[in-house]
Design an enzyme around this catalytic site. Structure first.
Site, PDB file in Angstrom:
ATOM      1  N   TYR A  94      13.269  31.388   1.961  1.00 50.82           N
ATOM      2  CA  TYR A  94      12.064  32.045   2.477  1.00 50.82           C
ATOM      3  C   TYR A  94      12.169  32.295   3.979  1.00 50.82           C
ATOM      4  O   TYR A  94      12.630  31.425   4.724  1.00 50.82           O
ATOM      5  CB  TYR A  94      10.837  31.165   2.237  1.00 50.82           C
ATOM      6  N   LYS A 141       0.853  -1.204   0.000  1.00 46.15           N
ATOM      7  CA  LYS A 141       0.000   0.000   0.000  1.00 46.15           C
ATOM      8  C   LYS A 141       0.886   1.250   0.000  1.00 46.15           C
ATOM      9  O   LYS A 141       2.109   1.156   0.198  1.00 46.15           O
ATOM     10  CB  LYS A 141      -0.900  -0.028   1.229  1.00 46.15           C
ATOM     11  N   ARG A 188     -10.499   0.376  14.846  1.00 42.66           N
ATOM     12  CA  ARG A 188     -10.676   1.074  13.575  1.00 42.66           C
ATOM     13  C   ARG A 188     -11.743   0.331  12.771  1.00 42.66           C
ATOM     14  O   ARG A 188     -12.906   0.646  12.847  1.00 42.66           O
ATOM     15  CB  ARG A 188      -9.347   1.178  12.817  1.00 42.66           C
ATOM     16  N   MET A 231       9.120  24.499  -1.925  1.00 45.90           N
ATOM     17  CA  MET A 231       8.287  23.521  -2.629  1.00 45.90           C
ATOM     18  C   MET A 231       9.120  22.633  -3.554  1.00 45.90           C
ATOM     19  O   MET A 231       8.934  21.419  -3.602  1.00 45.90           O
ATOM     20  CB  MET A 231       7.200  24.250  -3.413  1.00 45.90           C
TER      21      MET A 231
HETATM   22  C1  LIG Z   1      -0.128  -1.622   6.914  1.00 39.06           C
HETATM   23  C2  LIG Z   1      -0.637  -2.879   7.438  1.00 39.06           C
HETATM   24  C3  LIG Z   1       0.239  -3.962   7.680  1.00 39.06           C
HETATM   25  C4  LIG Z   1       1.746  -3.856   7.559  1.00 39.06           C
HETATM   26  O1  LIG Z   1       2.282  -3.257   8.716  1.00 39.06           O
HETATM   27  P1  LIG Z   1       3.870  -3.121   8.891  1.00 39.06           P
HETATM   28  O2  LIG Z   1       4.047  -2.601  10.272  1.00 39.06           O
HETATM   29  O3  LIG Z   1       4.297  -2.126   7.864  1.00 39.06           O
HETATM   30  O4  LIG Z   1       4.447  -4.445   8.656  1.00 39.06           O
HETATM   31  C5  LIG Z   1      -0.321  -5.160   8.059  1.00 39.06           C
HETATM   32  N1  LIG Z   1      -1.661  -5.284   8.219  1.00 39.06           N
HETATM   33  C6  LIG Z   1      -2.509  -4.268   8.032  1.00 39.06           C
HETATM   34  C7  LIG Z   1      -3.963  -4.473   8.244  1.00 39.06           C
HETATM   35  C8  LIG Z   1      -2.035  -3.034   7.648  1.00 39.06           C
HETATM   36  O5  LIG Z   1      -2.886  -2.022   7.461  1.00 39.06           O
END
Ligand SMILES: *Cc1c(COP(=O)(O)O)cnc(C)c1O
Length: 386
Positions: free
Chosen positions: A278, A40, A138, A326
């Site tokens: 800046y 991700k 969550r 930037m």
């Molecule tokens: C991002 C994520 C992981 C990976 O976590 P790391 O600490 O980067 O290994 C695993 N499971 C879920 C549900 C995540 O959102």
């Protein structure tokens, strides 16, 4: 001309470092649990397609992403391996899931209904992974909602419960793992509850990088490794816990995969007493040689490094002067001999005997290594090197 000669900034991914990290996890897991890699956030800034390509070379056969767009990116790049979508999918886009052939997280009944309808229309069965609430609060389905959720699932002939999973809240941030172990107990209870509700067979997965490294009893059928595949420890606490448990002679061969490089776009000499950037936040105290870098916060170079960070030039540390803008950043190279226009500058990674780690940048910017790498802009070209 090399591939990077025409670039003003770029990332290099080390194939051998990535392979070493995957080998480390294979030694930890043996053949008991599958290794899924989490790509991700554009592969934690490393590049989703580049990372998935390296993973595939290492024989990894399961990817996890957060968004449906990330899943589509992998499919369009030709990845046919199983993909688990960990994040929420807008209800209006659940219809795209069957064609992508990805597994989805299941966390509320409205989405179950949308996925069931999409699967029915596509005359397919969709695999869902039920996320149960163990204390991170969550996405998970709570114990109270579980019975109703399972009942809805059972009434959804086009959905198959492939797995039950959860995610730790407090495993990286501490060397006290009481809360994590309570979540593990909770997870086992909730899995039993799913089984008792009449679903006999499903897989289980719980561990991210830290849990995978520290607690074999969290491995179950699959682990979801994000940060550590990139050669970064989830935290200092995880590293310390690992060394405490395994001794300093332990196998801890995680190697950072990423280097971030740029080139000097301009060199000039300032008199003593002149200001840089800046807000005039830096004033020279001597005649100074400065190097302008074509990189800034819009590239993901954290503005909090202003007047605090440094980069590597000619194998030496050159301090950042003034505010990061930037698109431009200024280095002081007065004390570094023979600096020339378009010399390579390392923002993250090694040059000669010097190294700038994601942890160093994180400390200087008041954040964590995850944020430093995952915010590197996606427009920067990525190259795989040996
Ligand atoms: C991002 C994520 C992981 C990976 O976590 P790391 O600490 O980067 O290994 C695993 N499971 C879920 C549900 C995540 O959102």
């Amino acid at each position: 001309m090399t591939a990077t000669a025409g670039q003003y900034h770029w990332l290099e991914l080390s194939r051998s470092a990535y392979a070493a990290n995957i080998a480390f996890f294979r030694r930890l897991l043996g053949d008991r649990a599958r290794l899924a890699v989490v790509v991700k956030a554009n592969g934690y800034g490393h590049g989703i397609v580049e990372t998935a390509g390296l993973a595939r070379e290492c024989g990894v056969t399961q990817f996890c992403v957060h968004t449906i767009d990330e899943a589509a990116t992998l499919r369009h790049a030709g990845f046919i391996e199983p993909i688990l979508l960990l994040g929420p999918v807008p209800i209006a886009r659940c219809g795209e899931v069957p064609a992508l052939g990805v597994d989805c997280v299941a966390y509320n009944e409205e989405h179950l209904a949308a996925l069931e309808a999409a699967a029915r229309d596509a005359v397919k069965t969709l695999r869902v992974h039920l996320k149960v609430e163990t204390g991170t609060n969550r996405q998970g389905v709570s114990a109270e909602r579980l019975a109703s959720f399972i009942a809805t699932l059972k009434r959804s002939p086009h959905l198959e419960l492939a797995a039950v999973y959860s995610h730790f809240a407090n495993i990286e941030d501490t060397t006290n793992h009481t809360y994590a172990m309570r979540q593990l107990d909770r997870f086992n209870e909730l899995c039993d509850a799913v089984k008792n509700a009449g679903i006999p067979a499903f897989e289980r997965h719980l561990a991210s990088s830290a849990a995978t490294i520290l607690f074999p009893k969290t491995h179950f059928d699959m682990v979801r490794v994000g940060i550590a595949q990139y050669g970064l420890w989830p935290s200092k606490e995880t590293y310390l816990s690992y060394l405490t448990a395994n001794g300093t002679g332990a196998d801890h061969s995680l190697r950072p995969v990423l280097s971030w490089k740029t080139r000097i776009a301009q060199l000039k000499t300032l008199h003593s007493g002149e200001y840089i950037g800046y807000g005039c936040t830096y004033q020279t105290t001597r005649e100074s040689r400065i190097a302008i870098l074509p990189i800034g916060y819009s590239d993901g170079y954290d503005r909090k490094l202003s007047n605090a960070g440094y980069a590597l030039v000619g194998g030496k540390r050159a301090p950042l002067r003034g505010r990061i803008a930037m698109n431009l950043t200024v280095l002081d190279v007065t004390d570094i001999p023979d600096v020339r226009l378009e010399d390579e500058v390392v923002l993250l990674g090694r040059q000669g005997s010097q190294e700038i780690t994601a942890e160093t940048l994180a400390e200087l910017a008041g954040t964590i290594n995850y944020e430093i790498v995952s915010r590197i802009a996606s427009h920067i070209p990525r190259f795989v090197t040996e």
